[in-house]
Design an enzyme around this catalytic site. Structure first.
Site, mmCIF file in Angstrom:
data_model
loop_
_atom_site.group_PDB
_atom_site.id
_atom_site.type_symbol
_atom_site.label_atom_id
_atom_site.label_comp_id
_atom_site.label_asym_id
_atom_site.label_seq_id
_atom_site.Cartn_x
_atom_site.Cartn_y
_atom_site.Cartn_z
ATOM 1 N N ASP A 98 0.855 -1.187 0.000
ATOM 2 C CA ASP A 98 0.000 0.000 0.000
ATOM 3 C C ASP A 98 0.896 1.244 0.000
ATOM 4 O O ASP A 98 1.886 1.301 0.722
ATOM 5 C CB ASP A 98 -0.871 -0.047 1.271
ATOM 6 N N GLY A 195 -7.185 8.638 7.757
ATOM 7 C CA GLY A 195 -7.199 8.936 9.188
ATOM 8 C C GLY A 195 -8.558 8.728 9.824
ATOM 9 O O GLY A 195 -9.521 8.317 9.170
ATOM 10 N N ASP A 272 -7.925 0.613 7.306
ATOM 11 C CA ASP A 272 -6.743 0.597 8.159
ATOM 12 C C ASP A 272 -7.108 1.073 9.568
ATOM 13 O O ASP A 272 -6.996 0.337 10.550
ATOM 14 C CB ASP A 272 -5.665 1.500 7.534
HETATM 15 ZN ZN ZN Z 1 -4.403 5.275 1.191
#
Ligand code: ZN
Length: 380
Positions: A98, A195, A272
Site C-alpha cells: 500500500d 485517518g 486501516d
Molecule cells: Zn491510502
C-alpha cells in the site's frame, strides 16, 4: 493453493458489482487472522502492508523512519509468511504493497514476493506520476504482479502520507492515465479521507465514480477503481474506547454511502484505521478484565501515555520481538494475540458482509503470477 495478484479479484468484483475490503496489517498474526476470517466467510482475501509497516515488521519500532534495507527485511518476512499461508489456503490470497513511495521500494516488494503493489505518485505533477507508474507497471507486469496507481489527492494523514486538502480526481484524466501508465487499478479522490477524523458531513462525490467508469467504457479501458481513506470509524468502537478512559475522536465514511458507490464501480475499499481502533478497544478491555496484569505491564503504561492515541504499533513495542517471532512468552502476551486477532475478525467480517464479497471466493477464475505475466505480454 492460490497466492495470486489483485487483478482477477478486482475485475470479478467490478463485473459482479461488489467490492473487496483490503486490510492493512503490521504484524504476522494479523495476516493469519485476515486469511482465517476470509476462509470462514468464503471471500478472497487482500492483505495490505504500507511502507512504514514493512519497517515495523523488520523489528524497528521507529516505523516512520525506516531505511530501504529495513523495509526489504520486513517485506521478505511478511511475503514469505503470506505466500505460505496462501498456498495452504483454499481461498485466493493477495499481498499488496500500500502506498509505495518510489520505484526502488516497490521493486523491493516485488522482489520479496508481493503479488500486487501500489505506486503512489499522486503528489507529483501529472506527467511525472504517469511516468513513475509506467516504470513500475513494466517491472511488475513482467512478473505477473498487478499495479495500483493514484490520481488526485486525498486529504488527511496515513502514516507518512500527508495532504492538507483534497483535490478531486478529474474523470477525464482517468482514461488518459490508464492508457499511458497501463496500471490495473487506480485510487481516486472523490471525498474520502485518510485517518480517523473524516468530518461530520462526509459526502462522497459519486458522480466522479460514474463519470470515470463511463469514460473508461467508451475507450474500452479495462481497469478498476479503488477507494482509499474509507474506514467506517464505527461509533460504537469509539465510544467503547472512550468509556475505557481514552479520549479518541473520530468519524468515518458512512457505510450507506460506500454501499451506494460500490455498484457504480468501486471495487476495493481500504480499511486501516478501523483495525487500529478495534485493537485498541480490545487491549483496553483486556486490562480492564485482568487488573492483575496492569501493575507490571509496560504495554499498559505506553497505551495510556496519550489519551488520543490508538495506534497499537506505538504501545506494543515492549513485545515487538515476540510478536514478530510469533512467540508467546507471557500470559499477557497470549491475551494480546487474542485481542489483535479478534479485532481483525470483527473489522474484516463487517467489510466482507457489507461490501458484498462474502461467498464469492470459489467463483473466481484463479490465475497464477506466471499466467498473469503471460497474459500481460500478450496484451502488449
Ligand atoms: Zn491510502
Amino acid at each position: 493453493m492460490p497466492y495470486i495478484s489483485m487483478n482477477p479479484i478486482l475485475n470479478r468484483a467490478q463485473k459482479m458489482k461488489f467490492a473487496h475490503g483490503a486490510f492493512n496489517i503490521n504484524l504476522p498474526c494479523q495476516a493469519e487472522a485476515v486469511i482465517k476470517i476470509h476462509e470462514q466467510l468464503r471471500s478472497a482475501a487482500i492483505i495490505q502492508v504500507a511502507e512504514p509497516a514493512t519497517t515495523y515488521l523488520s523489528g524497528n519500532p521507529d516505523f516512520l523512519n525506516g531505511t530501504l534495507e529495513e523495509k526489504a527485511v520486513g517485506m521478505k518476512k511478511i511475503a514469505d509468511k503470506v505466500r505460505s499461508l496462501g498456498e495452504a489456503s483454499r481461498i485466493p490470497v493477495v499481498l499488496h504493497l500500500d502506498h509505495g513511495r518510489s520505484f526502488e521500494s516497490v521493486k523491493l516488494a516485488i522482489d520479496a514476493g508481493f503479488s500486487s503493489v501500489m505506486i503512489d505518485g499522486s503528489s507529483l505533477p501529472y506527467e511525472e506520476n504517469v511516468a513513475l507508474t509506467k516504470q513500475v507497471v513494466e517491472y511488475a507486469h513482467e512478473r505477473g504482479v498487478s499495479v495500483e496507481g493514484e490520481l488526485g489527492i486525498l486529504a488527511g494523514t496515513e502514516d507518512d502520507v500527508f495532504a492538507e486538502n483534497s483535490s478531486y480526481t478529474n474523470p477525464m484524466s482517468v482514461v488518459d492515465f490508464f492508457k499511458k501508465a497501463g496500471c490495473d487499478s487506480l485510487a481516486i479522490s472523490y471525498g474520502t479521507k485518510h485517518g480517523a477524523v473524516k468530518g461530520l458531513n462526509v459526502k462522497l462525490r459519486k458522480e466522479i465514480v460514474v463519470a470515470s467508469i463511463e469514460n473508461m467504457r467508451h475507450e474500452k479501458i479495462h481497469g478498476t477503481l479503488v477507494s482509499h481513506g474509507s474506514s467506517l470509524v464505527p461509533e460504537y468502537i469509539v465510544s467503547e474506547i472512550n468509556a475505557l478512559g481514552k479520549a479518541v475522536s473520530g468519524n468515518g465514511i458512512p457505510i450507506k454511502q460506500l454501499q451506494e458507490v460500490i455498484p457504480m464501480g468501486i471495487s476495493k475499499i481500504n480499511i486501516d484505521t478501523d483495525i487500529r481502533l478495534a485493537t485498541t478497544r480490545n487491549i483496553l478491555e483486556l486490562y480492564h478484565q485482568n487488573p492483575d496484569l496492569v501493575a507490571s505491564s509496560k504495554v499498559y503504561q505506553l497505551l495510556n501515555n496519550k489519551p488520543e492515541q490508538f495506534d497499537y504499533r506505538n504501545y506494543l513495542t515492549p513485545y515487538l520481538d515476540d510478536l514478530l517471532q510469533e512467540r508467546i512468552s507471557t500470559l499477557e502476551l497470549e491475551e494480546i494475540y487474542r485481542a489483535l486477532k479478534n479485532a481483525v475478525y470483527e473489522i474484516c467480517a463487517m467489510a466482507i458482509i457489507n461490501f458484498g464479497s462474502i461467498g464469492d471466493a470459489y467463483n473466481l477464475e484463479v490465475k497464477s503470477l506466471e499466467e498473469m505475466a503471460k497474459s500481460y505480454r500478450g496484451e502488449r
